[in-house]
Design a protein around this motif. Structure first.
Motif, PDB file in Angstrom:
ATOM      1  N   GLY A   1      11.086  11.084  -4.531  1.00 25.77           N
ATOM      2  CA  GLY A   1      11.594  10.617  -5.812  1.00 25.77           C
ATOM      3  C   GLY A   1      10.552   9.849  -6.595  1.00 25.77           C
ATOM      4  O   GLY A   1       9.386  10.259  -6.664  1.00 25.77           O
ATOM      5  N   ALA A   2      10.959   8.720  -7.136  1.00 27.40           N
ATOM      6  CA  ALA A   2      10.110   7.955  -8.053  1.00 27.40           C
ATOM      7  C   ALA A   2       9.134   7.014  -7.350  1.00 27.40           C
ATOM      8  O   ALA A   2       8.166   6.561  -7.961  1.00 27.40           O
ATOM      9  CB  ALA A   2      10.985   7.145  -9.011  1.00 27.40           C
ATOM     10  N   LEU A   3       9.376   6.698  -6.076  1.00 24.53           N
ATOM     11  CA  LEU A   3       8.484   5.796  -5.341  1.00 24.53           C
ATOM     12  C   LEU A   3       7.296   6.597  -4.816  1.00 24.53           C
ATOM     13  O   LEU A   3       7.376   7.275  -3.793  1.00 24.53           O
ATOM     14  CB  LEU A   3       9.231   5.120  -4.196  1.00 24.53           C
ATOM     15  N   LEU A   4       6.169   6.517  -5.554  1.00 21.85           N
ATOM     16  CA  LEU A   4       5.006   7.335  -5.244  1.00 21.85           C
ATOM     17  C   LEU A   4       4.085   6.709  -4.212  1.00 21.85           C
ATOM     18  O   LEU A   4       3.255   7.398  -3.612  1.00 21.85           O
ATOM     19  CB  LEU A   4       4.217   7.610  -6.533  1.00 21.85           C
ATOM     20  N   TYR A   5       4.191   5.390  -4.027  1.00 21.11           N
ATOM     21  CA  TYR A   5       3.327   4.715  -3.060  1.00 21.11           C
ATOM     22  C   TYR A   5       3.927   3.357  -2.754  1.00 21.11           C
ATOM     23  O   TYR A   5       4.433   2.680  -3.650  1.00 21.11           O
ATOM     24  CB  TYR A   5       1.916   4.541  -3.633  1.00 21.11           C
ATOM     25  N   ASP A   6       3.913   2.943  -1.480  1.00 13.85           N
ATOM     26  CA  ASP A   6       4.388   1.603  -1.131  1.00 13.85           C
ATOM     27  C   ASP A   6       3.534   1.063   0.009  1.00 13.85           C
ATOM     28  O   ASP A   6       3.264   1.758   0.984  1.00 13.85           O
ATOM     29  CB  ASP A   6       5.868   1.631  -0.746  1.00 13.85           C
ATOM     30  N   ASN A   7       3.115  -0.186  -0.169  1.00 14.16           N
ATOM     31  CA  ASN A   7       2.243  -0.822   0.814  1.00 14.16           C
ATOM     32  C   ASN A   7       2.501  -2.320   0.823  1.00 14.16           C
ATOM     33  O   ASN A   7       2.625  -2.952  -0.222  1.00 14.16           O
ATOM     34  CB  ASN A   7       0.769  -0.541   0.479  1.00 14.16           C
ATOM     35  N   LEU A   8       2.574  -2.895   2.018  1.00 16.75           N
ATOM     36  CA  LEU A   8       2.881  -4.310   2.156  1.00 16.75           C
ATOM     37  C   LEU A   8       1.824  -5.211   1.533  1.00 16.75           C
ATOM     38  O   LEU A   8       2.120  -6.329   1.105  1.00 16.75           O
ATOM     39  CB  LEU A   8       3.029  -4.657   3.636  1.00 16.75           C
ATOM     40  N   TYR A   9       0.587  -4.745   1.488  1.00 19.17           N
ATOM     41  CA  TYR A   9      -0.509  -5.573   0.991  1.00 19.17           C
ATOM     42  C   TYR A   9      -0.739  -5.403  -0.513  1.00 19.17           C
ATOM     43  O   TYR A   9      -0.988  -6.380  -1.217  1.00 19.17           O
ATOM     44  CB  TYR A   9      -1.804  -5.238   1.734  1.00 19.17           C
ATOM     45  N   VAL A  10      -0.685  -4.184  -0.997  1.00 13.71           N
ATOM     46  CA  VAL A  10      -1.126  -3.932  -2.375  1.00 13.71           C
ATOM     47  C   VAL A  10       0.000  -3.502  -3.313  1.00 13.71           C
ATOM     48  O   VAL A  10      -0.253  -3.201  -4.475  1.00 13.71           O
ATOM     49  CB  VAL A  10      -2.260  -2.877  -2.407  1.00 13.71           C
ATOM     50  N   GLY A  11       1.251  -3.486  -2.819  1.00 15.52           N
ATOM     51  CA  GLY A  11       2.374  -3.218  -3.707  1.00 15.52           C
ATOM     52  C   GLY A  11       2.804  -1.765  -3.769  1.00 15.52           C
ATOM     53  O   GLY A  11       2.494  -0.974  -2.877  1.00 15.52           O
ATOM     54  N   SER A  12       3.477  -1.413  -4.862  1.00 15.09           N
ATOM     55  CA  SER A  12       4.088  -0.088  -4.991  1.00 15.09           C
ATOM     56  C   SER A  12       3.753   0.553  -6.325  1.00 15.09           C
ATOM     57  O   SER A  12       3.443  -0.124  -7.306  1.00 15.09           O
ATOM     58  CB  SER A  12       5.612  -0.190  -4.863  1.00 15.09           C
ATOM     59  N   THR A  13       3.824   1.871  -6.325  1.00 20.52           N
ATOM     60  CA  THR A  13       3.720   2.646  -7.564  1.00 20.52           C
ATOM     61  C   THR A  13       5.029   3.386  -7.762  1.00 20.52           C
ATOM     62  O   THR A  13       5.451   4.149  -6.892  1.00 20.52           O
ATOM     63  CB  THR A  13       2.564   3.658  -7.492  1.00 20.52           C
ATOM     64  N   TYR A  14       5.679   3.127  -8.901  1.00 20.66           N
ATOM     65  CA  TYR A  14       7.000   3.702  -9.163  1.00 20.66           C
ATOM     66  C   TYR A  14       6.993   4.375 -10.526  1.00 20.66           C
ATOM     67  O   TYR A  14       6.681   3.753 -11.537  1.00 20.66           O
ATOM     68  CB  TYR A  14       8.056   2.595  -9.144  1.00 20.66           C
ATOM     69  N   ASP A  15       7.310   5.664 -10.531  1.00 16.86           N
ATOM     70  CA  ASP A  15       7.339   6.444 -11.770  1.00 16.86           C
ATOM     71  C   ASP A  15       8.785   6.831 -12.066  1.00 16.86           C
ATOM     72  O   ASP A  15       9.326   7.767 -11.468  1.00 16.86           O
ATOM     73  CB  ASP A  15       6.468   7.695 -11.622  1.00 16.86           C
ATOM     74  N   ALA A  16       9.405   6.099 -12.992  1.00 14.71           N
ATOM     75  CA  ALA A  16      10.833   6.301 -13.276  1.00 14.71           C
ATOM     76  C   ALA A  16      11.136   7.691 -13.827  1.00 14.71           C
ATOM     77  O   ALA A  16      12.280   8.144 -13.787  1.00 14.71           O
ATOM     78  CB  ALA A  16      11.328   5.235 -14.253  1.00 14.71           C
ATOM     79  N   ARG A  17      10.109   8.377 -14.335  1.00 17.80           N
ATOM     80  CA  ARG A  17      10.340   9.735 -14.840  1.00 17.80           C
ATOM     81  C   ARG A  17      10.702  10.711 -13.725  1.00 17.80           C
ATOM     82  O   ARG A  17      11.250  11.786 -13.973  1.00 17.80           O
ATOM     83  CB  ARG A  17       9.081  10.229 -15.565  1.00 17.80           C
TER      84      ARG A  17
END
Length: 316
Positions: free
Chosen positions: A269-285
């Motif tokens: 889905g929209a969660l393109l990347y998640d990491n405890l140290y550097v955060g997340s990339t979320y594309d609502a499209r």
């Protein structure tokens, strides 16, 4: 005054805890820790003994005839004790009380009846579900989504979900979140031990079609970014995966288990990347609106991939 305190204890035991929790539903050990407190604001006293009783029916405890366990009157000032109860079986609710005694006190004060509920006492062998993933490599970044639609013949009187979603999991039933918190399950050496959680989901189920849906994050299980602690080189690293069982009980006495297996569907889905140290990339499209609801069309989703348990121990 000191003599009077030591002669009898008139304070009812309060705040009973089993495994440090009030009425827990995820017990998977037979050596249990019981704790209680004295109501010192009411009638203070000095405990010199206790009796713990465990039964399948609360009425047995009020009659003083437990069918599972009876510690007998044991001399102790401690308001916490560890007891081995070998008769316990999985997926069962048990009731317990504690009676506390003062010196020269033959009657004692009895607590209110409390309860605990067992989960998977058989350990790893107790699972009939299978570990599932989406088949991508551990370096693939978008978070996996999973869902399973199932039909219940009637509204259940009881339902428990047992689930381990690695590294972290967000769980939904019919679009409604299951449980609280976002950092579950807790961190372990995933090559040795994995933790599962138990949820009471009775109110979230209905007669007819229902859906379980989950989104998995990397957590400590699949740290994709190099760090000073080298978690990206951990021997357990793998693509996020999960195991799940939903145990349903009906009013007619029958039961049903919905398990993770090859019939589940997966996508991203929209969660393109998640990491405890550097955060997340979320594309609502890229959101798939309603993906965790029962009316969602998942015909374009792929079948899951079966995988092996990362650890020999799966523990509550």
């Amino acid at each position: 005054l000191f003599v009077s305190l030591c002669t009898n204890i008139q304070a009812q035991p309060l705040h009973l805890r089993c495994e440090f929790t009030k009425n827990p539903i995820g017990i998977d050990v037979t050596s249990l820790r019981f704790n209680w407190e004295a109501d010192v604001n009411e009638k203070p006293g000095l405990q010199s003994g206790y009796r713990v009783m465990v039964a399948t029916l609360p009425a047995l405890l009020t009659k003083g005839k437990p069918d599972i366990y009876d510690s007998g009157i044991t001399t102790s000032e401690s308001q916490g004790v560890t007891l081995s109860i070998p008769k316990l079986v999985s997926y069962t609710r048990y009731y317990w009380v504690v009676t506390v005694f003062g010196r020269n006190d033959h009657k004692g004060m009895v607590s209110k009846v409390e309860w605990f509920e067992t989960a998977k006492l058989q350990g790893k062998s107790g699972w009939q579900a299978q570990w599932i993933t989406d088949g991508h490599d551990k370096e693939f970044r978008p978070a996996p989504l999973f869902r399973k639609t199932f039909k219940l013949k009637s509204k259940p009187i009881s339902a428990r979900m047992y689930i381990a979603g690695l590294g972290y999991s967000s769980i939904f039933l019919n679009g409604s979140k299951v449980g609280v918190g976002t950092l579950n399950p807790g961190y372990t050496d995933y090559s040795k031990r994995v933790l599962y959680l138990t949820y009471d989901v009775t109110k979230q189920l209905s007669q007819g079609y229902n859906v379980i849906a989950t989104e998995l994050g990397n957590g400590w299980f699949n740290n994709q970014t190099p760090t000073v602690w080298n978690y990206n080189l951990a021997p357990w690293r793998a693509r996020p995966q999960m195991i799940c069982e939903l145990h349903v009980k009906y009013s007619d006495g029958t039961q049903e288990i919905i398990s993770s297996d090859k019939t589940w569907k997966t996508s991203t889905g929209a969660l393109l990347y998640d990491n405890l140290y550097v955060g997340s990339t979320y594309d609502a499209r890229l959101e798939q609106l309603g993906w965790n609801s029962k009316n969602f069309d998942d015909t374009k989703w792929k079948s899951v991939t079966l995988t092996k348990s990362p650890a020999p121990i799966i523990q509550s």
